[in-house]
Design a protein around this motif. Structure first.
Motif, short mmCIF file in Angstrom:
data_model
loop_
_atom_site.label_atom_id
_atom_site.label_comp_id
_atom_site.label_asym_id
_atom_site.label_seq_id
_atom_site.Cartn_x
_atom_site.Cartn_y
_atom_site.Cartn_z
N PHE A 210 -2.22 3.53 12.98
CA PHE A 210 -1.36 3.08 11.83
C PHE A 210 0.31 2.89 12.44
N ARG A 211 0.64 3.50 13.38
CA ARG A 211 2.01 3.08 13.75
C ARG A 211 1.70 1.65 14.66
N ILE A 212 0.74 1.45 14.97
CA ILE A 212 0.46 -0.03 16.03
C ILE A 212 0.31 -1.00 14.76
N PHE A 213 -0.47 -0.76 13.86
CA PHE A 213 -0.50 -1.58 12.59
C PHE A 213 0.68 -2.00 12.01
N ALA A 214 1.70 -0.90 11.78
CA ALA A 214 3.11 -1.28 11.27
C ALA A 214 3.63 -2.29 12.38
N GLU A 215 3.53 -2.16 13.57
CA GLU A 215 4.05 -3.04 14.52
C GLU A 215 3.85 -4.58 14.19
N PHE A 216 2.54 -4.70 13.95
CA PHE A 216 2.18 -6.15 13.86
C PHE A 216 1.65 -6.74 12.53
N ALA A 217 1.87 -5.70 11.49
CA ALA A 217 1.79 -6.07 10.03
C ALA A 217 2.92 -6.99 9.64
N ASP A 218 2.45 -8.32 8.82
CA ASP A 218 3.70 -8.78 8.18
C ASP A 218 4.40 -7.76 7.10
N PRO A 219 5.74 -8.12 6.52
CA PRO A 219 6.18 -7.06 5.92
C PRO A 219 5.32 -6.82 4.19
N ALA A 220 4.77 -7.98 3.91
CA ALA A 220 3.80 -7.73 2.69
C ALA A 220 2.67 -6.73 3.05
N HIS A 221 1.97 -6.74 4.10
CA HIS A 221 0.96 -5.87 4.34
C HIS A 221 1.36 -4.42 4.57
N ALA A 222 2.67 -4.40 5.29
CA ALA A 222 3.25 -3.02 5.77
C ALA A 222 3.51 -2.51 4.24
N ALA A 223 4.16 -3.21 3.56
CA ALA A 223 4.31 -2.59 2.21
C ALA A 223 3.40 -2.09 1.34
N ALA A 224 2.20 -2.95 1.29
CA ALA A 224 1.00 -2.47 0.80
C ALA A 224 0.46 -1.12 1.38
N PHE A 225 0.31 -1.12 2.56
CA PHE A 225 0.04 0.19 3.20
C PHE A 225 0.97 1.38 2.80
N ARG A 226 2.32 1.55 2.73
CA ARG A 226 2.95 2.47 2.47
C ARG A 226 2.95 2.52 0.77
N THR A 227 2.52 1.58 0.01
CA THR A 227 2.43 1.90 -1.35
C THR A 227 1.22 2.90 -1.62
N ALA A 228 0.02 2.48 -0.84
CA ALA A 228 -1.30 3.12 -0.71
C ALA A 228 -0.97 4.53 -0.47
N LEU A 229 -0.15 5.08 0.39
CA LEU A 229 0.08 6.26 0.94
C LEU A 229 0.93 7.11 -0.14
N THR A 230 1.26 6.64 -1.27
CA THR A 230 2.08 7.19 -2.34
C THR A 230 1.09 7.93 -3.34
N ASP A 231 -0.15 7.58 -3.19
CA ASP A 231 -1.11 7.99 -4.15
C ASP A 231 -1.45 9.47 -4.06
N PRO A 232 -1.42 10.20 -5.31
CA PRO A 232 -1.49 11.82 -5.23
C PRO A 232 -2.43 12.41 -4.25
N SER A 233 -3.55 11.43 -4.10
CA SER A 233 -4.72 11.88 -3.53
C SER A 233 -4.54 12.29 -2.21
N VAL A 234 -3.36 11.38 -1.48
CA VAL A 234 -2.97 11.52 -0.01
C VAL A 234 -2.18 12.96 0.33
N ALA A 235 -1.51 13.14 -0.82
CA ALA A 235 -0.87 14.67 -0.66
C ALA A 235 -1.69 15.80 -0.85
N GLU A 236 -2.88 15.52 -1.60
CA GLU A 236 -3.87 16.54 -1.59
C GLU A 236 -4.67 16.75 -0.37
N VAL A 237 -4.90 15.44 0.40
CA VAL A 237 -5.56 15.66 1.54
C VAL A 237 -4.69 16.46 2.59
N GLU A 238 -3.47 16.31 2.50
CA GLU A 238 -2.38 17.00 3.45
C GLU A 238 -2.72 18.31 3.32
N ARG A 239 -2.56 18.71 2.07
CA ARG A 239 -2.65 20.10 1.94
C ARG A 239 -3.95 20.73 2.12
#
Length: 449
Positions: A210-239
């Motif tokens: 995902f770090r490499i993705f962030a290097e090559f993605a355009d700003p719109a795609h990088a923003a969409a990725f960051r938005t996806a990771l704000t979903d509560p299920s992501v925090a649940e997976v971390e827990r």
């Protein structure tokens, strides 16, 4: 003389533009193949996770889900096979080379083995670790086809988009392996040190991709990725990850987490990643269509008197800085590199253009050795031979049938959280002891005086 030279230049210029059109047409065909590969990989990732829980629970959980995702995967496999037939007609075999077709052939052979694998899972003839490995191998072959298809890209903007897409797909695959590995542990009710190490490795591999993705993605795609990771299920997976990786998990203290809850939350996270992947795939297709329209419009408009009428796709790299080693970490350049002397069209920054080429070349080199596939096939055959020898040893020393011997090996593997072949190797290492015990028992003698 000058007139003849100009006519020759115009002729070569027109040929260059025709080649450009051909290249982008091939990339458009590749974008459709990437979409179908992505869809099948996603379905197999679901089936892999469900199969892991099914086996870990002794067939009591996820039977219906597994059957549903099997049906989805079969449908998408048929779509992919049709797509490969179509792409074979559309691609220029000279420009694609042998590697693409070799990877496609290996992937199709792997898909041919899916029915037998599913039968083994249905009959509980595998332990979860063996099932996860088998599905992961198949997905790996499909990912190799995806990369080989992407490697024909001769346009810097499309290359950049493909690198970003490939790393999202790769990162999501590591997430799928994590889901399957942890599913087996939550189904069994405990985790061991081996699983802890594997989970830690998979989490690290996701982060790198995902770090490499962030290097090559355009700003719109990088923003969409960051938005996806704000979903509560992501925090649940971390827990739940933290619980699985804790020392308490080795003793069965899982904080009430069931395999169904883990699978649901981790699947939700993967579905979020899939939305980013789908957006990248759709935008790649639109980019290819726009490039093709531009190339066709440009045909015949070359200025024979100017050297800049057609920009070459290949870049002239005059700066000999350090190259990347492949998809192994964040993209960087050597200190002091400012891109001087680097020619990069399409507005691509020199640093990024160099990174695109280096990454594509390094990853391609790592995937080129088809002999690796032969070694994998040989290893699988050797594993089968080891298991058969261990069964034979148990049959002769413990008077078991072949089925009873295999069930004993499998049960031991389940109890010790090991692969079947590892248990078989341990049995063979004790062959002299087993035969000695049998001989001593049969002769009625006793040891010692």
């Amino acid at each position: 003389m000058k007139k003849g030279t100009s006519a020759a230049a115009a002729r070569f210029l027109r040929t260059a533009k025709l080649c450009r059109i051909r290249d982008v047409e091939q990339l458009l065909a590749v974008s459709a193949l990437v979409r179908d590969l992505s869809a099948l990989i996603h379905a197999l990732q679901k089936e892999r996770g469900a199969s892991s829980i099914y086996l870990g629970s002794g067939g009591t959980r996820f039977a219906e889900d597994r059957a549903r995702w099997q049906a989805d995967a079969r449908t998408l496999e048929s779509v992919l096979r049709d797509r490969l037939d179509l792409v074979d007609e559309q691609l220029d075999r000279l420009s694609c080379g042998a590697q693409f077709y070799s990877r496609a052939a290996i992937a199709l052979y792997a898909l041919d083995g899916l029915p037998a694998l599913r039968d083994q899972v249905s009959s509980l003839a595998l332990v979860p670790q063996d099932s996860v490995k088998a599905f992961t191998d198949i997905v790996g072959h499909l990912l190799s086809v995806l990369f080989e298809a992407a490697d024909i890209a001769a346009d810097p903007a499309i290359s950049r988009a493909l690198v970003a897409l490939f790393n999202v797909v790769q990162g999501k695959e590591f997430a799928g392996q994590e889901r399957a590995t942890a599913s087996a542990g939550f189904s069994r009710g405990r985790f061991d040190g081996v699983e802890h190490g594997r989970l830690a490795h998979l989490i690290d591999a996701q982060n790198r991709a995902f770090r490499i993705f962030a290097e090559f993605a355009d700003p719109a795609h990088a923003a969409a990725f960051r938005t996806a990771l704000t979903d509560p299920s992501v925090a649940e997976v971390e827990r739940m990850r933290a619980v699985a990786l804790s020392d308490d998990a080795r003793h069965g203290e899982l904080s009430g987490i069931t395999p169904e809850v883990w699978f649901d939350r981790s699947t939700r996270r993967m579905e979020l990643l899939k939305t980013v992947e789908d957006r990248l795939t759709d935008d790649l297709r639109r980019l290819c269509e726009a490039k093709l329209a531009h190339a066709r419009a440009d045909l015949g408009q070359a200025d024979a008197g100017g050297p800049d009428a057609v920009l070459p796709v290949a870049m002239m790299l005059v700066d000999a800085g350090a190259a990347l080693s492949g998809f192994t970490g964040p993209v960087s350049t050597a200190p002091g590199q400012d891109g001087a002397g680097l020619y990069a069209p399409d507005g691509l920054p020199p640093k990024l253009m160099r990174s695109v080429l280096d990454v594509m070349q390094a990853q391609s080199q790592r995937l080129r050795d088809v002999s690796l596939e032969l070694e994998t096939a040989k290893a699988a055959l050797n594993e089968r031979k080891v298991i058969d020898r261990a069964k034979g040893l148990l049959m002769s020393t413990r008077n078991l049938s072949e089925e009873e011997a295999y069930k004993l090996i499998r049960k031991t593997a389940m109890n010790q959280n090991k692969r079947i072949v590892e248990v078989a190797e341990a049995i063979l290492s004790m062959s002299d002891i087993l035969r000695g015990v049998t001989a001593g028992t049969g002769g009625g003698g006793t040891a010692g005086g």
